[in-house]
Design a protein around this motif. Structure first.
Motif, mmCIF file in Angstrom:
data_model
loop_
_atom_site.group_PDB
_atom_site.id
_atom_site.type_symbol
_atom_site.label_atom_id
_atom_site.label_comp_id
_atom_site.label_asym_id
_atom_site.label_seq_id
_atom_site.Cartn_x
_atom_site.Cartn_y
_atom_site.Cartn_z
ATOM 1 N N GLU A 284 68.870 53.530 22.053
ATOM 2 C CA GLU A 284 69.633 53.575 23.301
ATOM 3 C C GLU A 284 69.263 54.815 24.113
ATOM 4 O OE1 GLU A 284 74.330 54.336 24.294
ATOM 5 O OE2 GLU A 284 73.824 53.049 22.581
ATOM 6 N N ASP A 285 69.149 54.636 25.424
ATOM 7 C CA ASP A 285 68.824 55.740 26.339
ATOM 8 C C ASP A 285 67.715 56.632 25.793
ATOM 9 O OD1 ASP A 285 70.547 54.954 28.310
ATOM 10 O OD2 ASP A 285 72.090 56.437 27.897
ATOM 11 N N PRO A 286 66.548 56.058 25.487
ATOM 12 C CA PRO A 286 65.454 56.872 24.942
ATOM 13 C C PRO A 286 64.910 57.881 25.940
ATOM 14 C CG PRO A 286 64.685 54.661 25.464
ATOM 15 C CD PRO A 286 66.170 54.641 25.607
ATOM 16 N N LEU A 287 64.962 57.553 27.233
ATOM 17 C CA LEU A 287 64.550 58.461 28.302
ATOM 18 C C LEU A 287 65.757 58.737 29.195
ATOM 19 C CD1 LEU A 287 61.467 59.221 28.306
ATOM 20 C CD2 LEU A 287 61.849 56.933 27.346
ATOM 21 N N ALA A 288 65.693 59.820 29.942
ATOM 22 C CA ALA A 288 66.800 60.205 30.811
ATOM 23 C C ALA A 288 67.008 59.180 31.923
ATOM 24 C CB ALA A 288 66.542 61.581 31.402
ATOM 25 N N GLU A 289 68.206 59.145 32.482
ATOM 26 C CA GLU A 289 68.527 58.159 33.504
ATOM 27 C C GLU A 289 67.675 58.320 34.759
ATOM 28 O OE1 GLU A 289 72.169 58.901 36.007
ATOM 29 O OE2 GLU A 289 72.782 60.006 34.226
ATOM 30 N N ASP A 290 67.152 59.537 35.008
ATOM 31 C CA ASP A 290 66.315 59.748 36.190
ATOM 32 C C ASP A 290 64.826 59.552 35.911
ATOM 33 O OD1 ASP A 290 65.680 62.011 34.719
ATOM 34 O OD2 ASP A 290 66.155 63.455 36.297
ATOM 35 N N ASP A 291 64.492 59.088 34.702
ATOM 36 C CA ASP A 291 63.086 58.905 34.308
ATOM 37 C C ASP A 291 62.799 57.412 34.152
ATOM 38 O OD1 ASP A 291 60.495 59.226 33.425
ATOM 39 O OD2 ASP A 291 61.018 60.297 31.580
ATOM 40 N N GLU A 292 62.927 56.682 35.259
ATOM 41 C CA GLU A 292 62.714 55.243 35.181
ATOM 42 C C GLU A 292 61.283 54.904 34.798
ATOM 43 O OE1 GLU A 292 64.541 51.909 37.781
ATOM 44 O OE2 GLU A 292 62.613 52.403 38.732
ATOM 45 N N ALA A 293 60.322 55.634 35.318
ATOM 46 C CA ALA A 293 58.921 55.356 34.976
ATOM 47 C C ALA A 293 58.691 55.511 33.486
ATOM 48 C CB ALA A 293 58.003 56.289 35.768
ATOM 49 N N GLY A 294 59.289 56.548 32.895
ATOM 50 C CA GLY A 294 59.146 56.738 31.458
ATOM 51 C C GLY A 294 59.804 55.625 30.673
ATOM 52 N N LEU A 295 60.970 55.165 31.149
ATOM 53 C CA LEU A 295 61.671 54.087 30.461
ATOM 54 C C LEU A 295 60.888 52.777 30.539
ATOM 55 C CD1 LEU A 295 64.177 53.311 28.909
ATOM 56 C CD2 LEU A 295 65.383 52.990 31.060
ATOM 57 N N GLU A 297 57.632 52.531 30.773
ATOM 58 C CA GLU A 297 56.485 52.682 29.877
ATOM 59 C C GLU A 297 56.904 52.540 28.420
ATOM 60 O OE1 GLU A 297 52.813 53.151 28.215
ATOM 61 O OE2 GLU A 297 53.368 52.654 30.285
ATOM 62 N N PHE A 298 58.053 53.129 28.067
ATOM 63 C CA PHE A 298 58.530 53.018 26.690
ATOM 64 C C PHE A 298 58.863 51.568 26.352
ATOM 65 C CE2 PHE A 298 61.833 53.163 23.400
ATOM 66 C CZ PHE A 298 61.171 53.909 22.439
ATOM 67 N N THR A 299 59.492 50.858 27.276
ATOM 68 C CA THR A 299 59.810 49.452 27.051
ATOM 69 C C THR A 299 58.540 48.622 26.888
ATOM 70 O OG1 THR A 299 61.846 49.697 28.334
ATOM 71 C CG2 THR A 299 61.058 47.458 27.980
ATOM 72 N N ALA A 329 62.416 47.650 32.616
ATOM 73 C CA ALA A 329 63.018 48.777 31.906
ATOM 74 C C ALA A 329 64.175 48.258 31.061
ATOM 75 C CB ALA A 329 63.515 49.828 32.892
ATOM 76 N N CYS A 330 64.131 48.472 29.753
ATOM 77 C CA CYS A 330 65.162 48.033 28.797
ATOM 78 C C CYS A 330 65.046 46.533 28.493
ATOM 79 C CB CYS A 330 66.589 48.300 29.292
ATOM 80 S SG CYS A 330 66.904 49.961 29.834
#
Length: 426
Positions: A284-295, A297-299, A329-330
């Protein structure tokens, strides 16, 4: 038709001993019910805002303004409403407040009122809440996510990661899932005691963390699963709530326990390494809420086989869920009624997620109460998963015990959903 005849607002106390709002509603049918607002410590910036008094009393946490708003504005508006008109009641609350985040009357005031109306409607129909919500639809009991170690904002930031949880993926019933978790929880406590690390429990009842690194907590959690006699990843798996917004901002992540600062890509690599090393099925919430690009990529990198849950990023908001699905994302969303501020908005977020193929997890908050409504929401809305904290403290156990009662009634026709509820397991 049962109409609202009485609205009572009072101050009660949550699991942290802080003031919170309780609303009780009486109807023309003679039915009464109440709703109580929980409170979070780790909060998304866009979620509904609790109205607190400020000043010196109770550390500024008193709620007299919220109670006044219920008595002087909400009550006159709702008297005479059909208590079954949940959408109408919630629309009135939203209109009365008039702010984008419930800041004027307070999300604590609106969600307590909304939940009270919902439960009064069920009582007026002489139905358990889950059945009132489900109607004629077949629904399942959810699989629980249960905290073993608490961290982050729930434990004085003793470790950076907020929740180290287990999911009994091998369980065939809700009660068996609790039995398995009880063994792991006890084993974890013994392990902590044997290494002079037993320091009490955190806000949600999980063992207080005493580790030299964040990864050590994962090692001990695997050991606890094994010590309880279960196969990690086969019978019991791990779920994490990273709560990355608590230590990440503008693409930079600072792990205080590990004395390490890294960028979004490096932090993602750490998480992917944990997914390879440990039997983690949900994060859950692996990246910060302001890091959509990171989220995103992680997804893309991890989301086929792992449940990636948006909480601070999505804040139980239907539009945000739809956007997350559009950008990739997610693949799951945490559903917290007090994040939205009304039952109707909460359900809209859940329906948006289900329509896009996201998994859904109904969740409690770290500042909780004896209200068990979320167990009925998770069941009646067929959410599939339930997260209420650890396997200790009465405000948590009240909810697990309520789910046992629902299962024992034999009326939940879909039975126990088990591992199939997890994104990545479908």
């Amino acid at each position: 038709m049962a109409r609202i005849e009485k609205v009572i607002a009072r101050r009660v106390w949550d699991s942290r001993g802080r003031p919170t709002v309780e609303v009780e509603i009486g109807t023309s049918s003679g039915a009464w019910a109440r709703g109580i607002a929980p409170a979070g410590a780790s909060r998304g910036s866009a979620e509904a805002i609790d109205l607190r008094d400020g000043g010196g009393r109770f550390g500024g946490m008193d709620i007299q303004q919220a109670l006044r708003g219920i008595r002087e504005e909400i009550t006159p508006r709702l008297l005479g409403f059909d208590v079954s008109d949940q959408e109408g009641i919630d629309a009135a609350l939203i209109e009365l407040d008039g702010s984008p985040n419930k800041a004027r009357l307070g999300g604590n005031a609106t969600i307590a009122t909304s939940l009270a109306a919902l439960q009064a409607a069920a009582a007026s129909h002489q139905m358990p809440l889950w059945r009132y919500l489900a109607g004629d639809t077949s629904v399942c009991l959810p699989i629980p996510q249960i905290q073993i170690f608490g961290g982050g904002a729930h434990a004085g930031r003793r470790v950076d990661i907020q929740d180290f949880m287990v999911i009994a993926t091998g369980a065939k019933s809700f009660q068996q899932a609790l039995e398995m978790t009880a063994e792991v929880y006890a084993a974890a406590g013994k392990l902590m005691g044997s290494r002079s690390g037993l320091m009490g429990v955190a806000d949600e009842g999980g063992w207080w963390p005493n580790f030299s690194s964040n990864e050590e907590a994962l090692d001990v959690l695997v050991q606890a699963i094994e010590a309880a006699g279960y196969a990690p990843g086969k019978e019991i798996a791990i779920a994490l709530d990273i709560a990355a917004s608590e230590f990440g901002r503008e693409g930079s992540y600072r792990l205080a326990l590990d004395d390490r600062t890294m960028g979004s890509q490096s932090w993602t690599e750490v998480l992917l390494g944990w997914l390879d090393k440990y039997p983690i099925v949900s994060i859950e919430d692996p990246l910060a809420e302001d890091d959509e690009a990171g989220l995103i990529e992680f997804t893309r990198s991890a989301g086929k086989n792992v449940q990636i849950v948006g909480d601070d990023y999505l804040v139980t908001n239907a539009a945000r869920v739809e956007h997350a699905a559009d950008v990739g994302a997610c693949n799951a969303v945490l559903i917290k009624p007090n994040q939205a501020g009304t039952v109707t908005e909460t359900r809209a977020a859940l329906l948006a997620a289900q329509a896009r193929g996201f998994a859904t997890i109904v969740s409690a908050r770290s500042g909780e109460t004896e209200d068990t409504a979320i167990v009925h929401l998770a069941t009646g809305w067929n959410a599939g998963q339930l997260k209420v904290g650890s396997f200790a403290r009465s405000e948590r156990m009240a909810k697990w015990n309520e789910a046992i009662r629902l299962e024992d009634s034999g009326l939940v026709s879909g039975g126990f959903i088990g591992r199939a509820a997890l994104a990545g397991s479908r």
